[in-house]
Design an enzyme around this catalytic site. Sequence first.
Site, PDB file in Angstrom:
ATOM      1  N   PRO A 104     -31.165 143.966-122.406  1.00 60.08           N
ATOM      2  CA  PRO A 104     -31.087 144.162-120.948  1.00 60.08           C
ATOM      3  C   PRO A 104     -30.462 145.503-120.593  1.00 60.08           C
ATOM      4  CG  PRO A 104     -29.378 142.653-121.691  1.00 60.08           C
ATOM      5  CD  PRO A 104     -30.272 142.905-122.870  1.00 60.08           C
ATOM      6  N   GLU A 151     -29.108 162.876-121.956  1.00 57.68           N
ATOM      7  CA  GLU A 151     -29.118 164.292-121.567  1.00 57.68           C
ATOM      8  C   GLU A 151     -28.793 165.192-122.749  1.00 57.68           C
ATOM      9  OE1 GLU A 151     -28.255 161.789-117.997  1.00 57.68           O
ATOM     10  OE2 GLU A 151     -27.426 161.914-120.020  1.00 57.68           O
ATOM     11  N   ASN A 164     -37.604 155.813-118.727  1.00 59.14           N
ATOM     12  CA  ASN A 164     -38.432 156.825-119.397  1.00 59.14           C
ATOM     13  C   ASN A 164     -39.040 156.307-120.696  1.00 59.14           C
ATOM     14  OD1 ASN A 164     -37.310 158.136-121.985  1.00 59.14           O
ATOM     15  ND2 ASN A 164     -35.460 157.935-120.734  1.00 59.14           N
ATOM     16  N   PRO A 165     -40.268 156.752-120.999  1.00 54.27           N
ATOM     17  CA  PRO A 165     -40.942 156.358-122.234  1.00 54.27           C
ATOM     18  C   PRO A 165     -40.688 157.289-123.401  1.00 54.27           C
ATOM     19  CG  PRO A 165     -42.484 157.555-120.863  1.00 54.27           C
ATOM     20  CD  PRO A 165     -41.169 157.520-120.109  1.00 54.27           C
ATOM     21  N   GLU A 188     -27.073 151.103-128.843  1.00 50.14           N
ATOM     22  CA  GLU A 188     -27.879 150.737-130.006  1.00 50.14           C
ATOM     23  C   GLU A 188     -29.377 150.716-129.712  1.00 50.14           C
ATOM     24  OE1 GLU A 188     -25.544 148.158-133.122  1.00 50.14           O
ATOM     25  OE2 GLU A 188     -25.852 146.966-131.302  1.00 50.14           O
TER      26      GLU A 188
END
Length: 442
Positions: A275, A68, A342-343, A318
């Site tokens: 993950p 955000e 999100n891409p 990271e």
Amino acid sequence: MQQAIGAIILALYLALTALAAPLLRWLLARRAATGREDPQRWREKLGVAGAVRPEGQLLWLHAASVGELLSVVSLVQALAKARPGLGLLVTTSTITSARLAATRLPAHVVHQYLPLDTPRAVTRFLDHWHPDVAVWVESEFWPRLIEATAARGVPMLLVNARVSDRSARRWQRMGALAQRLLSHFSQVLAQDAQSARNLLAIGLAPERLTRAGSLKESAAALPVDSAERARLRALWSARPRWLAASTHAGEEAEVFAAQRAAAAALPGLLLILAPRHPIRGPALAAEARAAGFSVAERSSGQGDAALADVYLADTLGEMGLWFDLAPVAFLGGSLVPVGGHNPYEPVAQGAAVLHGPEVGNFREVYARLDAAGAALAVADAAALAAALPRLLADDASAARAQAQTAQPLLADAGEGAEAAALAALLGALDAASAAKLGARPL
């Protein structure tokens, strides 16, 4: 009936958080003592200000965490440029986002941690900062803080609002609580048609809603440790590599199958597995070894990172490093019914995006990218394995071309979203100034 249920839920929440305030303070102090909260600044979460309020008009913007915050860095810079004398306060909730704020926000912008949603913390915070306009980013709602801010007559805006179908169903079960909280926002700028539809479904008045696009489409890249990037890039310089990012339970088996099949065509292929929940790291390492792969674990340092088939990136904060190091990124939560992730971040850092069919949380942006050849949908392990050799061949030239197609597609939309948000915020500031002047006695 719905309104009564919403009022009861709000009253219960306010009562329980008031009763829990001493326990929450104790837990916060313990977390600070163990390094899970900022040891120097944790009292800001109790509403104890860590800085002096700037003179004059003050706009307060809350961005929960790293994603955000990155989405509004450019917006904050534009505000500072448009109104040089404006006081700007940005709140976040995490240590990582606070560190990022120190490096990415203009020097005069004040950063504080958001207070706990308890009576004393909220009162202290608002008494000290006295914001003229309050801006919330995306969909993190803290009922007491919203109610208290509204009670003081502070105009509130919700920008870059995103409400998935799942979130909308959860809010609808809470009666009129969502409608009450949303009623305090004079303007709501939704990321997409899906979010706009869901906001209306949970009670937002249509005249307060604008579909403005996503600020994240042109957000700054995630932070990266440049020294570590250089070290790993040198370590893996001769190896083709790809990233499986934010994977969920049920997806790693497909990812491992794709790695095995693709490695037959790409000798030395390295899978970087990050993950969604790093706590699953030990179980995933065992699963990968059981599937016949050699594994290096980042969190524990076990295994040989130079020779491993799978590099388990089981750490927090990271992801920017992995997007930088991998020419191709498969985004998880999309081969299982999670709704996808999100891409924007991989595209911003030059990675080609692959995703499964379950991308309902970001349906519109994936449809746009897929239609332009700027992202690729893969249905299963076989399709994923088939895509990797094509994208990674010839020093990943096809992957770079796909990423270069995606970047301007998102950047243009992001600029439009930022312009809409800036106009809304400046309008709110002007209206707040006019209201103050009108309230002064002659």
